[in-house]
Design an enzyme around this catalytic site. Structure first.
Site, PDB file in Angstrom:
ATOM      1  N   CYS A 144       0.841  -1.199   0.000  1.00  0.00           N
ATOM      2  CA  CYS A 144       0.000   0.000   0.000  1.00  0.00           C
ATOM      3  C   CYS A 144       0.883   1.258   0.000  1.00  0.00           C
ATOM      4  O   CYS A 144       1.674   1.447  -0.917  1.00  0.00           O
ATOM      5  CB  CYS A 144      -0.993  -0.024   1.161  1.00  0.00           C
ATOM      6  N   HIS A 237      -4.731  -4.774  -0.286  1.00  0.00           N
ATOM      7  CA  HIS A 237      -4.513  -5.426   1.005  1.00  0.00           C
ATOM      8  C   HIS A 237      -4.962  -6.884   1.045  1.00  0.00           C
ATOM      9  O   HIS A 237      -5.913  -7.232   1.754  1.00  0.00           O
ATOM     10  CB  HIS A 237      -5.237  -4.636   2.100  1.00  0.00           C
ATOM     11  N   GLU A 239      -3.508  -9.018   2.696  1.00  0.00           N
ATOM     12  CA  GLU A 239      -3.214  -9.501   4.052  1.00  0.00           C
ATOM     13  C   GLU A 239      -4.355  -9.237   5.033  1.00  0.00           C
ATOM     14  O   GLU A 239      -4.346  -9.764   6.157  1.00  0.00           O
ATOM     15  CB  GLU A 239      -1.929  -8.850   4.576  1.00  0.00           C
TER      16      GLU A 239
END
Length: 307
Positions: A144, A237, A239
């Site tokens: 990011c 994202h 994760e």
């Protein structure tokens, strides 16, 4: 093989309960192999949540991983206990001075994307980190804002403010099926997005050597490979946990901030209904493929990294 974590780090107990193979430092010392040393430069305010998310992904591979937690030297977080930071994190200046090397380094996002890079209080030190990776890290993964900062530093690519926040789960296309980083990926996939800025595909295309591996018609480039700097940049994202976007939405509602309901996230756009994690398998594939590529190419003698 499991991930090696201090037994008093919160992630040790979280991952153990989830069935992820976790090894104490004492047990790891008895194994006659060299673990991969993966650093996490954690710029996120919720440090423990971020540790859990990335440890979960890199700990799911069959290799032994030693996770090294790193922080900016002078920056002090207000959202994580000082005792936690003192116990588990090392300032970058200490890591740099030691001369030690890492097989991999993840540089997280940070909630400062509205600022020009040069106005970030730790920008000068972060630029030192980026340059240090070229001689002391075998492969770097910028996530990011961390990925945007890296691609700006090495290639001069700018980030651009969006008229409204890109917030939700967006369809993405696999643009490079033959890439080893996308081994096992489907042709399209869902990825959580939460940002006020973007990188533009035409500007990435204009930077020599950059290759976009995953992109979206709605929210632009997502995963970019930079072979010359041994780096990957992901602007979204994978994760994230199932409820991370919900936490951000609830926080903004609680702060009376005008915010749209995350796109394609809550069932029937109803925030009262629990969301599902529909990206977990691709998250494990991406980070597992990254770890595998490191394992296949990193020097056995870790001191040879960067030479």
């Amino acid at each position: 093989m499991p991930i090696k974590l201090p037994s008093d780090l919160p992630a040790f107990h979280v991952l153990t309960r989830e069935g992820v193979m976790v090894m104490s430092e004492d047990a790891a010392a008895r194994q006659d192999i060299r673990p991969l040393r993966i650093g996490l430069l954690n710029l996120m305010p919720k440090k423990i949540q971020t540790e859990n998310q990335f440890a979960r992904l890199i700990g799911a591979t069959p290799l032994q991983i030693e996770l090294v937690l790193i922080r900016m030297t002078e920056h002090r977080t207000r959202n994580t206990a000082a005792e936690h930071m003192e116990s588990f994190y090392r300032p970058f200046a200490e890591v740099e001075a030691s001369g030690e090397k890492l097989d991999g380094l993840i540089i997280t996002g940070a909630p400062i994307e509205h600022l020009p890079f040069e106005e970030v209080t730790y920008w000068d030190e972060l630029r030192r980190v980026f340059d240090w990776t070229q001689s002391h890290v075998h492969s770097t993964f910028g996530v990011c804002w961390g990925g945007m900062a890296m691609i700006h530093h090495f290639h001069g690519v700018e980030k651009h403010l969006l008229e409204k926040k890109a917030f939700g789960c967006y369809r993405h296309r696999n643009l490079a099926p033959a890439s080893p980083y996308l081994r096992g990926f489907s042709d399209d996939l869902l990825i959580p997005v939460s940002r006020w800025t973007e990188m533009r595909q035409e500007e990435i295309d204009a930077a020599p050597g950059l290759v976009t591996l995953i992109g979206s018609d709605e929210v632009g480039p997502c995963l970019v490979e930079d072979p010359a700097h041994r780096a990957l940049y992901i602007f979204n994202h994978l994760e994230y946990d199932r409820d991370t976007l919900k936490q951000e939405y609830d926080r903004d509602v609680g702060d009376r901030i005008s915010v749209q309901i995350p796109v394609n996230y809550f069932p029937e756009d109803d925030p009262a209904r629990p969301p599902s994690n529909r990206w977990r398998s691709h998250a494990h594939l991406l980070y597992g493929n990254w770890i595998n590529e490191i394992y296949q190419s990193t020097p056995f003698e870790i001191d040879a990294i960067g030479t």
